[in-house]
Write a protein that holds these residues in place. Structure first.
Motif, PDB file in Angstrom:
ATOM      1  N   VAL A  96       0.849  -1.189   0.000  1.00 40.40           N
ATOM      2  CA  VAL A  96       0.000   0.000   0.000  1.00 40.40           C
ATOM      3  C   VAL A  96       0.888   1.243   0.000  1.00 40.40           C
ATOM      4  N   LYS A  97       0.590   2.155  -0.930  1.00 40.80           N
ATOM      5  CA  LYS A  97       1.399   3.368  -1.076  1.00 40.80           C
ATOM      6  C   LYS A  97       0.534   4.611  -0.918  1.00 40.80           C
ATOM      7  N   LEU A  98       1.131   5.628  -0.333  1.00 39.94           N
ATOM      8  CA  LEU A  98       0.536   6.958  -0.271  1.00 39.94           C
ATOM      9  C   LEU A  98       1.351   7.855  -1.191  1.00 39.94           C
ATOM     10  N   LEU A  99       0.669   8.528  -2.118  1.00 31.84           N
ATOM     11  CA  LEU A  99       1.367   9.338  -3.123  1.00 31.84           C
ATOM     12  C   LEU A  99       0.929  10.788  -3.025  1.00 31.84           C
ATOM     13  N   TYR A 100       1.900  11.678  -3.238  1.00 30.83           N
ATOM     14  CA  TYR A 100       1.620  13.106  -3.319  1.00 30.83           C
ATOM     15  C   TYR A 100       1.939  13.576  -4.730  1.00 30.83           C
ATOM     16  N   LYS A 101       0.889  13.922  -5.468  1.00 30.59           N
ATOM     17  CA  LYS A 101       1.021  14.332  -6.869  1.00 30.59           C
ATOM     18  C   LYS A 101       1.813  13.299  -7.668  1.00 30.59           C
ATOM     19  N   GLY A 102       1.480  12.039  -7.420  1.00 31.33           N
ATOM     20  CA  GLY A 102       2.083  10.948  -8.168  1.00 31.33           C
ATOM     21  C   GLY A 102       3.382  10.413  -7.620  1.00 31.33           C
ATOM     22  N   LYS A 103       3.949  11.068  -6.597  1.00 29.44           N
ATOM     23  CA  LYS A 103       5.219  10.625  -6.006  1.00 29.44           C
ATOM     24  C   LYS A 103       4.956   9.885  -4.700  1.00 29.44           C
ATOM     25  N   VAL A 104       5.567   8.717  -4.573  1.00 28.88           N
ATOM     26  CA  VAL A 104       5.366   7.919  -3.375  1.00 28.88           C
ATOM     27  C   VAL A 104       6.033   8.576  -2.174  1.00 28.88           C
ATOM     28  N   VAL A 105       5.251   8.794  -1.095  1.00 27.98           N
ATOM     29  CA  VAL A 105       5.806   9.392   0.124  1.00 27.98           C
ATOM     30  C   VAL A 105       5.775   8.412   1.305  1.00 27.98           C
ATOM     31  N   ASP A 106       4.931   7.399   1.227  1.00 29.38           N
ATOM     32  CA  ASP A 106       4.857   6.421   2.322  1.00 29.38           C
ATOM     33  C   ASP A 106       4.432   5.082   1.742  1.00 29.38           C
ATOM     34  N   THR A 107       5.024   4.008   2.272  1.00 33.32           N
ATOM     35  CA  THR A 107       4.703   2.653   1.825  1.00 33.32           C
ATOM     36  C   THR A 107       4.634   1.724   3.021  1.00 33.32           C
ATOM     37  N   ILE A 108       3.648   0.840   3.022  1.00 31.20           N
ATOM     38  CA  ILE A 108       3.600  -0.215   4.034  1.00 31.20           C
ATOM     39  C   ILE A 108       3.426  -1.565   3.343  1.00 31.20           C
ATOM     40  N   GLY A 109       3.959  -2.598   3.983  1.00 32.04           N
ATOM     41  CA  GLY A 109       3.729  -3.959   3.536  1.00 32.04           C
ATOM     42  C   GLY A 109       2.676  -4.612   4.404  1.00 32.04           C
ATOM     43  N   SER A 110       1.767  -5.365   3.784  1.00 32.60           N
ATOM     44  CA  SER A 110       0.691  -5.997   4.535  1.00 32.60           C
ATOM     45  C   SER A 110       0.332  -7.328   3.875  1.00 32.60           C
ATOM     46  N   TYR A 111      -0.787  -7.892   4.277  1.00 30.39           N
ATOM     47  CA  TYR A 111      -1.288  -9.128   3.681  1.00 30.39           C
ATOM     48  C   TYR A 111      -2.773  -9.257   4.005  1.00 30.39           C
ATOM     49  N   PHE A 112      -3.450 -10.161   3.306  1.00 28.91           N
ATOM     50  CA  PHE A 112      -4.853 -10.423   3.606  1.00 28.91           C
ATOM     51  C   PHE A 112      -5.192 -11.853   3.215  1.00 28.91           C
ATOM     52  N   GLY A 113      -6.308 -12.328   3.721  1.00 35.27           N
ATOM     53  CA  GLY A 113      -6.821 -13.646   3.377  1.00 35.27           C
ATOM     54  C   GLY A 113      -8.252 -13.528   2.912  1.00 35.27           C
ATOM     55  N   MET A 114      -8.619 -14.333   1.939  1.00 31.29           N
ATOM     56  CA  MET A 114      -9.986 -14.335   1.416  1.00 31.29           C
ATOM     57  C   MET A 114     -10.755 -15.480   2.073  1.00 31.29           C
ATOM     58  N   ARG A 115     -11.688 -15.134   2.913  1.00 33.37           N
ATOM     59  CA  ARG A 115     -12.508 -16.149   3.563  1.00 33.37           C
ATOM     60  C   ARG A 115     -13.838 -15.549   3.983  1.00 33.37           C
ATOM     61  N   LYS A 116     -14.785 -16.423   4.240  1.00 29.01           N
ATOM     62  CA  LYS A 116     -16.132 -16.013   4.610  1.00 29.01           C
ATOM     63  C   LYS A 116     -16.624 -16.920   5.732  1.00 29.01           C
ATOM     64  N   ILE A 117     -17.226 -16.352   6.751  1.00 33.11           N
ATOM     65  CA  ILE A 117     -17.758 -17.129   7.875  1.00 33.11           C
ATOM     66  C   ILE A 117     -19.227 -16.749   8.060  1.00 33.11           C
ATOM     67  N   GLU A 118     -20.083 -17.746   8.279  1.00 30.14           N
ATOM     68  CA  GLU A 118     -21.511 -17.471   8.427  1.00 30.14           C
ATOM     69  C   GLU A 118     -22.207 -18.663   9.078  1.00 30.14           C
ATOM     70  N   VAL A 119     -23.448 -18.430   9.497  1.00 32.55           N
ATOM     71  CA  VAL A 119     -24.337 -19.500   9.941  1.00 32.55           C
ATOM     72  C   VAL A 119     -25.378 -19.699   8.857  1.00 32.55           C
ATOM     73  N   LYS A 120     -25.501 -20.926   8.384  1.00 33.28           N
ATOM     74  CA  LYS A 120     -26.538 -21.241   7.403  1.00 33.28           C
ATOM     75  C   LYS A 120     -26.938 -22.700   7.548  1.00 33.28           C
ATOM     76  N   LYS A 121     -27.991 -23.075   6.872  1.00 34.90           N
ATOM     77  CA  LYS A 121     -28.522 -24.431   7.013  1.00 34.90           C
ATOM     78  C   LYS A 121     -27.767 -25.406   6.115  1.00 34.90           C
ATOM     79  N   ASP A 122     -27.527 -26.608   6.662  1.00 35.69           N
ATOM     80  CA  ASP A 122     -26.921 -27.655   5.845  1.00 35.69           C
ATOM     81  C   ASP A 122     -28.009 -28.359   5.032  1.00 35.69           C
ATOM     82  N   GLU A 123     -27.639 -29.439   4.343  1.00 34.17           N
ATOM     83  CA  GLU A 123     -28.592 -30.128   3.467  1.00 34.17           C
ATOM     84  C   GLU A 123     -29.762 -30.734   4.225  1.00 34.17           C
TER      85      GLU A 123
END
Length: 901
Positions: free
Chosen positions: A315-342
């Protein structure tokens, strides 16, 4: 509310599964058996020749990672894996510390050095002292001003400080924070000067005695509660940022739409700034800061316990197109819920698939660091050990961990149920603190894919407004499941309306020890077993306290595998009926609680991990695949042999002259287990009489358990070293030991029958001259109890008032309340009732309950202060509404009727 009082002398045995000890400390009218947290004799201490001013303090057992801790090597890892920057400085290490009165001025002199970030009560801090609610803890160290050219700013970060922290730089306050589990930061740029700067932190922590939300750390540890952790307990660090910078990010995956909702939150003036985020799948998104952006994640590799896929994020923060701050991160794609089974059963679904949550209740305590793991490897080990046992879920119990713990859980694919930290009491200030901290907790932990369930209340502890707060939590984070109340009391055999027990919650949840059990089915809610198990398997030589181990039930090591397998077979039956998750107590022993799958020092596992995985495969098929990579997990398998079979041989060795300390201690405890009372006392006294240095926590704990008479060796040791003993055990514990022995030998013969009326003046002169304050206090206590049993109310009131006036701070509020109620029930003399009113008022200083409000109100009513009585009885009704004795009493008071017979 009638009370029966009796004398309780040490005349019988406590029938505990492994050990028996004569009952003692039972000289008061209301009897309580108190278990302390302590240590046995195989103590360790980590010395460092290069840092002679610091050393690890003695501790009964320690983990393998403790030896790696030095002032130059204290949790050096970057503390915030989801917002990584390159310009930072770790401030862990040796700081100066001082303990002052709570309201005292800043100390001119400091007491010594402390190793940050270990709690002051911990062995690794190098201090190992309790912080009392009447005290304040001060920290001090020097820091150098970083490079702040080109408009850079310096941020000072604290991972967590328990509880109320104020931060000073060069004598000027730069900020403060309340909350024992949340990270916080200050921009200290303007307070820095060139060269060396003095950083100071002042901490107030009432532990379990204030309005602060707190976990299971308490001032006086007992079963299911553990040693307090005060002060700085997570990493302290500085980083340099530009004048406008990324302050936080908020990540919400949507696997159905194949996108990640991203918010980049900034600090500083960002009018002409833009942000850009690039994921490791090559997708990117650009936009404005502090606005919602959508990052495409097509054909996402989903995160789950079986495939914990994570995407890197830049993730970058830019001022008029120039990078002024950068961080490294990560994420996961998942979903949690309560629902009915078969079959139409409401279940827990992960990524649109039913997934059983097979979990453990993880307390997050360490023998040498308490709240703080000794190293990052240790922190990671716990998660990998739990996975290696075949579990896929951790319920993090009434504690928030450092960011790196959740990072390791994310990487391992561990599902996490995250508890909120318990509200302290029913005071408005406590509720406000609870709600403030809950909001911070959710914001702080929002981005971790491993966290799938928020847990609001546990077992009714300080529960209030459950429906409102559950609904607030669901609105605050709609992406997760909310467990509004884990451990609701529920009698499946009794007809009752259960619809409100889990109002607005996504789950119905009970606790069942040893269990297992299943909660009722309610529409739209999955059914889970929030706690169960608790099987104690004592493991000699790997115990925090070799005399006070505890569990809900107990089996020997040789029988545990079969017992556990039978429990899981029963659990499978409930899963087939609709149970979606279960949390076993627990993965590791914690202090005197010995119901872990592993010992507290993480050295011994009580069932081989491959066998545990096979057992768990009956309910979670993929558990068999959770074996740790070679080298990640290391532990010995519990020895199933019975060492007590050697007792006769070892006793003969003692009689033949073998008398080394470790041998005598072990043999004493063996004699206890085998109920050899005669040799037990002989072994105990021999052990204590030859110790060259008895003033250690382990020895004093031993003395506490084996000292019953003024003639015992332990009593003489305490008497001769009273001040040092108080420093180690605390005033109350030492006072109780002395009072118990004095009562047994000096008072008991005079009060063994209510017909006896001793010469109290003669006794008082003798005991005060001989034993000072403990003698006087136990005499007054015995006199009060004796007069109560004789129903000599004027003398009972006189002696109790003398006791309360002089030693009331040592009395339990429950005892004060019970004494006051007894006078209300039995006395009409207004002067005596007014004395009891004083006791009742004193009982309201903490642990407020409707019973205590009711006592106070009834006394007011009986002495004619009706208006005040109605106000106080209303408080009792507010605490426990509905048709009950309090509402009936209130109506009588309003009508001016008597509330007594």
């Amino acid at each position: 509310m009638a009370l029966n009082y009796c004398y309780a002398y040490p005349l019988r045995w406590v029938c505990e599964p492994q050990y028996q000890f004569p009952m003692k400390r039972m000289y008061a009218a209301v009897v309580a058996i108190a278990f302390c947290c302590a240590a046995n004799d195989n103590s360790y201490a980590q010395a460092n020749p290069d840092n002679a001013t610091w050393k690890m303090q003695p501790v009964s057992i320690q983990t393998r990672w403790a030896k790696n801790v030095t002032p130059q090597n204290v949790l050096p890892e970057y503390p915030r894996p989801q917002m990584v920057r390159s310009e930072w400085q770790n401030l862990n290490g040796l700081w100066e510390y001082a303990i002052t009165g709570k309201d005292a001025a800043k100390p001119a002199q400091f007491d010594g050095q402390i190793l940050v970030p270990f709690p002051i009560e911990s062995a690794l801090s190098g201090v190992q002292k309790p912080l009392l609610p009447t005290q304040r803890l001060w920290y001090k160290r020097s820091i150098s001003k970083p490079d702040v050219t080109v408009g850079k700013r310096v941020l000072l970060h604290f991972g967590a400080v328990d509880w109320d922290a104020k931060v000073y730089l060069n004598g000027k306050e730069v900020g403060g924070h309340t909350g024992g589990y949340q990270n916080f930061s200050f921009d200290i740029t303007d307070a820095l000067k060139d060269g060396t700067n003095q950083l100071e932190v002042a901490v107030f922590d009432p532990t379990d005695q204030g309005i602060n939300p707190h976990g299971k750390q308490v001032l006086n540890p007992q079963n299911i509660m553990y040693t307090a952790s005060s002060g700085i307990w997570q990493t302290v660090w500085m980083e340099t940022v530009p004048s406008a910078y990324i302050n936080n990010i908020r990540l919400t995956p949507d696997i159905d739409k194949g996108s990640l909702k991203l918010e980049v939150l900034t600090a500083g003036k960002t009018g002409d700034y833009t942000v850009e985020a690039i994921a490791s799948n090559g997708k990117r998104v650009k936009g404005k800061p502090n606005a919602e952006l959508l990052l495409p994640v097509p054909d996402a590799k989903l995160w789950s316990p079986d495939q914990p896929n994570l995407y890197n994020l830049n993730v970058k923060l830019l001022y008029k197109g120039k990078v002024v701050d950068t961080i490294g991160s990560y994420f996961g794609m998942r979903k949690i819920e309560v629902k009915k089974d078969e079959k139409g059963v409401d279940r827990l679904f992960l990524n649109n698939k039913y997934t059983y949550h097979l979990g453990v209740l993880d307390q997050g305590f360490w023998p040498e660091g308490l709240y703080t793991a000794p190293t990052d490897d240790a922190l990671q080990f716990d998660i990998m050990a739990i996975r290696n046992m075949g579990y896929n879920t951790i319920r993090k119990h009434i504690k928030l961990e450092p960011a790196r713990w959740y990072y390791h859980a994310d990487k391992a694919g561990m599902l996490v149920w995250q508890d909120m930290v318990t509200c302290a009491n029913d005071k408005p200030e406590a509720k406000a603190a609870f709600e403030k901290e809950n909001k911070e907790n959710i914001a702080q932990l929002y981005n971790y894919p491993s966290i799938v369930i928020w847990v609001l209340f546990n077992e009714g502890w300080a529960r209030y407004d459950q429906k409102r707060l559950t609904e607030w939590m669901k609105k605050e984070d709609p992406s997760r499941i909310v467990n509004g109340h884990t451990g609701e009391n529920y009698d499946r055999d009794a007809p009752q309306d259960v619809s409100q027990k889990w109002a607005s919650s996504d789950l119905t949840d009970i606790h069942d020890y040893p269990g297992p059990g299943i909660p009722p089915a309610l529409p739209g809610k999955a059914r889970v077993l929030g706690e169960w198990g608790g099987v104690r398997v004592p493991t000699l030589k790997h115990q925090w306290n070799d005399m006070e181990g505890w569990g809900y039930i107990q089996v020997p090591a040789s029988a545990f595998k079969m017992k556990y397998d039978s429990l899981i077979k029963n659990l499978k039956k409930f899963e087939e009926q609709g149970l979606s998750g279960s949390i076993y107590t627990e993965p590791f022993d914690v202090e005197t609680e010995e119901n872990g799958m592993m010992t507290y020092d993480r050295e011994v596992i009580k069932v081989a991990p491959e066998e545990l995985r096979n057992i768990h495969g009956q309910i979670l098929a993929q558990a068999k695949n959770y074996a740790a990579t070679i080298g990640v997990f290391q532990a010995k398998i519990a020895d199933t042999a019975n060492p007590d079979l050697q007792y006769a041989t070892l006793l003969e060795q003692f009689k033949n002259g073998k008398k080394d300390s470790a041998f005598l201690r072990d043999l004493t405890l063996m004699a206890v287990r085998l109920k050899d009372d005669i040799n037990m006392y002989k072994l105990c006294n021999t052990y204590l009489s030859q110790l060259s240095e008895p003033m250690t926590l382990n020895t004093l704990t031993f003395i506490d358990r084996f000292t019953f008479s003024i003639n015992d060796v332990g009593f003489n040791i305490i008497q001769k070293n009273k001040e040092k003993a108080i420093e180690i055990l605390g005033y109350k514990k030492v006072n109780d030991i002395l009072k118990s022995c004095i009562f047994e030998d000096e008072i008991k013969p005079y009060v063994s029958d209510i017909k006896i009326n001793p010469d109290w003046n003669v006794l008082e002169k003798k005991l005060v001259n001989k034993y000072n304050a403990p003698g006087e206090e136990i005499l007054l206590t015995a006199k009060s109890t004796h007069m109560l049993n004789r129903k000599d109310w004027p003398n009972f009131v006189a002696s109790t008032s003398a006791l309360v006036n002089k030693y009331g701070q040592n009395m339990s509020t429950t005892t004060l309340n019970n004494y006051a109620w007894t006078i209300f029930e039995n006395v009409s003399d207004t002067s005596l009732l007014k004395e009891a009113l004083v006791w009742s008022r004193a009982s309201l200083q903490d642990e407020i309950s409707p019973d205590k409000y009711d006592t106070y109100a009834n006394l007011l009513h009986k002495i004619g202060r009706q208006k005040e009585a109605v106000e106080w009885e209303q408080k009792a009704v507010d605490m426990q509404p509905g048709p009950n004795v309090f509402t009936q009493t209130l109506e009588k008071m309003k009508r001016g009727e008597k509330t007594w017979n």
